[in-house]
Motif scaffolding. Structure first.
Motif, PDB file in Angstrom:
ATOM      1  N   THR A   1      32.642  -4.557 145.144  1.00 41.83           N
ATOM      2  CA  THR A   1      33.993  -3.984 145.183  1.00 41.83           C
ATOM      3  C   THR A   1      33.962  -2.527 145.599  1.00 41.83           C
ATOM      4  O   THR A   1      34.741  -2.093 146.472  1.00 41.83           O
ATOM      5  N   SER A   2      33.057  -1.749 145.000  1.00 42.63           N
ATOM      6  CA  SER A   2      32.966  -0.330 145.356  1.00 42.63           C
ATOM      7  C   SER A   2      32.514  -0.169 146.800  1.00 42.63           C
ATOM      8  O   SER A   2      32.991   0.714 147.522  1.00 42.63           O
ATOM      9  N   GLY A   3      31.605  -1.037 147.270  1.00 38.92           N
ATOM     10  CA  GLY A   3      31.168  -0.970 148.664  1.00 38.92           C
ATOM     11  C   GLY A   3      32.284  -1.318 149.629  1.00 38.92           C
ATOM     12  O   GLY A   3      32.441  -0.664 150.668  1.00 38.92           O
ATOM     13  N   ALA A   4      33.077  -2.337 149.285  1.00 41.62           N
ATOM     14  CA  ALA A   4      34.186  -2.719 150.156  1.00 41.62           C
ATOM     15  C   ALA A   4      35.232  -1.613 150.236  1.00 41.62           C
ATOM     16  O   ALA A   4      35.830  -1.396 151.297  1.00 41.62           O
ATOM     17  N   CYS A   5      35.451  -0.919 149.129  1.00 37.96           N
ATOM     18  CA  CYS A   5      36.400   0.197 149.153  1.00 37.96           C
ATOM     19  C   CYS A   5      35.855   1.366 149.965  1.00 37.96           C
ATOM     20  O   CYS A   5      36.611   2.041 150.693  1.00 37.96           O
ATOM     21  N   THR A   6      34.551   1.616 149.863  1.00 35.47           N
ATOM     22  CA  THR A   6      33.936   2.694 150.638  1.00 35.47           C
ATOM     23  C   THR A   6      34.040   2.412 152.134  1.00 35.47           C
ATOM     24  O   THR A   6      34.292   3.314 152.942  1.00 35.47           O
ATOM     25  N   LEU A   7      33.884   1.149 152.518  1.00 33.68           N
ATOM     26  CA  LEU A   7      33.976   0.761 153.924  1.00 33.68           C
ATOM     27  C   LEU A   7      35.419   0.518 154.365  1.00 33.68           C
ATOM     28  O   LEU A   7      35.650   0.094 155.505  1.00 33.68           O
ATOM     29  N   GLU A   8      36.372   0.741 153.451  1.00 26.43           N
ATOM     30  CA  GLU A   8      37.800   0.583 153.710  1.00 26.43           C
ATOM     31  C   GLU A   8      38.164  -0.854 154.090  1.00 26.43           C
ATOM     32  O   GLU A   8      39.113  -1.090 154.836  1.00 26.43           O
ATOM     33  N   ILE A   9      37.406  -1.803 153.568  1.00 27.09           N
ATOM     34  CA  ILE A   9      37.764  -3.207 153.751  1.00 27.09           C
ATOM     35  C   ILE A   9      38.945  -3.557 152.849  1.00 27.09           C
ATOM     36  O   ILE A   9      39.842  -4.313 153.236  1.00 27.09           O
ATOM     37  N   ILE A  10      38.908  -3.022 151.646  1.00 32.14           N
ATOM     38  CA  ILE A  10      40.034  -3.140 150.722  1.00 32.14           C
ATOM     39  C   ILE A  10      40.373  -1.747 150.216  1.00 32.14           C
ATOM     40  O   ILE A  10      39.578  -0.807 150.343  1.00 32.14           O
ATOM     41  N   SER A  11      41.535  -1.621 149.629  1.00 36.96           N
ATOM     42  CA  SER A  11      41.981  -0.322 149.131  1.00 36.96           C
ATOM     43  C   SER A  11      42.038  -0.328 147.608  1.00 36.96           C
ATOM     44  O   SER A  11      42.446  -1.334 147.002  1.00 36.96           O
ATOM     45  N   PRO A  12      41.624   0.763 146.964  1.00 30.71           N
ATOM     46  CA  PRO A  12      41.755   0.851 145.512  1.00 30.71           C
ATOM     47  C   PRO A  12      43.194   0.673 145.032  1.00 30.71           C
ATOM     48  O   PRO A  12      43.421   0.297 143.882  1.00 30.71           O
ATOM     49  N   LEU A  13      44.163   0.934 145.928  1.00 32.75           N
ATOM     50  CA  LEU A  13      45.564   0.762 145.554  1.00 32.75           C
ATOM     51  C   LEU A  13      45.900  -0.700 145.262  1.00 32.75           C
ATOM     52  O   LEU A  13      46.897  -0.986 144.589  1.00 32.75           O
ATOM     53  N   ASN A  14      45.066  -1.608 145.766  1.00 27.02           N
ATOM     54  CA  ASN A  14      45.282  -3.036 145.503  1.00 27.02           C
ATOM     55  C   ASN A  14      44.512  -3.532 144.285  1.00 27.02           C
ATOM     56  O   ASN A  14      44.546  -4.730 143.993  1.00 27.02           O
ATOM     57  N   LEU A  15      43.807  -2.619 143.607  1.00 25.81           N
ATOM     58  CA  LEU A  15      42.928  -3.019 142.515  1.00 25.81           C
ATOM     59  C   LEU A  15      43.331  -2.465 141.156  1.00 25.81           C
ATOM     60  O   LEU A  15      42.983  -3.060 140.128  1.00 25.81           O
ATOM     61  N   TYR A  16      44.032  -1.353 141.123  1.00 21.49           N
ATOM     62  CA  TYR A  16      44.244  -0.663 139.858  1.00 21.49           C
ATOM     63  C   TYR A  16      45.181  -1.435 138.931  1.00 21.49           C
ATOM     64  O   TYR A  16      45.956  -2.291 139.348  1.00 21.49           O
ATOM     65  N   LEU A  17      45.085  -1.114 137.652  1.00 19.30           N
ATOM     66  CA  LEU A  17      45.883  -1.793 136.629  1.00 19.30           C
ATOM     67  C   LEU A  17      47.328  -1.310 136.681  1.00 19.30           C
ATOM     68  O   LEU A  17      47.599  -0.119 136.548  1.00 19.30           O
ATOM     69  N   ASN A  18      48.237  -2.255 136.878  1.00 19.92           N
ATOM     70  CA  ASN A  18      49.658  -1.941 136.922  1.00 19.92           C
ATOM     71  C   ASN A  18      50.424  -3.122 136.330  1.00 19.92           C
ATOM     72  O   ASN A  18      50.569  -4.158 136.990  1.00 19.92           O
ATOM     73  N   PRO A  19      50.886  -3.014 135.086  1.00 17.12           N
ATOM     74  CA  PRO A  19      51.566  -4.158 134.450  1.00 17.12           C
ATOM     75  C   PRO A  19      52.757  -4.680 135.234  1.00 17.12           C
ATOM     76  O   PRO A  19      52.993  -5.897 135.281  1.00 17.12           O
TER      77      PRO A  19
END
Length: 241
Positions: free
Chosen positions: A21-39
């Motif tokens: 997950t951290s590698g995919a975010c570093t390579l901008e494959i996915i964004s942390p904005l799609n991962l964070y906790l948001n009820p």
């Protein structure tokens, strides 16, 4: 790769997913904005956020290496130590701690709980190794139960918010009390692992000592001379004076 494959199953799965997950975010494959906790977004259908917020530890850098080191060290130490042969119980601990922190985190303003879960593992490990002596940078020594507080102070000195670490300490203390302390006081164990979860992790097979293998050729019989017969009446016996 061999070291990763030799890790216990829950540790291997968690570390692999966190690195991916951290590698995919570093390579901008996915964004942390799609991962964070948001009820609110979870209730809207983005249910993956319940799990993915525990998998992101930051972009590639020294901070990620630091977090991966502690995650690997204490996750492995627990699963191979006090949870040896009990991976279902270990996963149940992570699920309970993660669930508790997920309820509290929105009120504390925490969006990623991977570091908090790692801190929970550090706390439980430290309480179960009360007499282990440790050292911080070789400057001073302390026993293991002080480790979470030493790391918390070190984090504050570096300018990080203590809230993330305190969430892990709080969840770890709740688990430790209900699993290790309360059962000794009451004889009841409220955090018993569900049978469905145990079914995913069959218990280790008991170790059976191998039967001794008989020698290919039996040893030759040894001649043992029979004792000489004693004359009737005790003649011939020597007595102490």
């Amino acid at each position: 790769m061999d070291e990763l494959l030799n890790l216990p199953c829950v540790t291997r799965a968690y570390v692999s997913l966190a690195l991916a997950t951290s590698g995919a975010c570093t390579l901008e494959i996915i964004s942390p904005l799609n991962l964070y906790l948001n009820p609110r977004l979870i209730m809207a259908g983005e249910v993956w956020r319940v799990a993915t917020n525990f998998l992101y530890f930051g972009a590639l850098g020294i901070d990620l290496v630091f977090h991966m080191f502690f995650l690997l060290k204490y996750c492995k130490s627990l699963e191979e130590g006090s949870f040896r042969g009990r991976s279902a119980d270990f996963l149940w601990m992570l699920l309970l701690g993660g669930g508790l922190m997920s309820v509290v985190a929105p009120y504390a303003g925490v969006q990623f709980l991977g570091s908090s879960l790692t801190f929970m593992m550090v706390y439980v490990w430290a309480r179960r190794h009360q007499y282990v002596s440790m050292s911080l940078l070789g400057i001073f020594t302390f026993t293991a139960p002080f480790l979470p507080w030493v790391l918390l102070g070190f984090s504050v000195v570096l300018g990080h918010s203590p809230v993330v670490d305190l969430l892990g300490i709080g969840a770890g203390h709740v688990y430790y009390f209900l699993e290790d302390v309360y059962p000794r006081m009451s004889g009841r164990r409220p955090l018993r692992t569900p049978g469905l979860l145990r079914a995913l992790f069959p218990s280790d097979e008991p170790i059976v000592a191998p039967m001794p293998v008989p020698p290919a050729h039996p040893p030759p019989a040894q001649y043992v001379p029979e004792p000489a017969p004693v004359p009737a009446g005790g003649a011939g016996l020597e007595h102490d004076a």
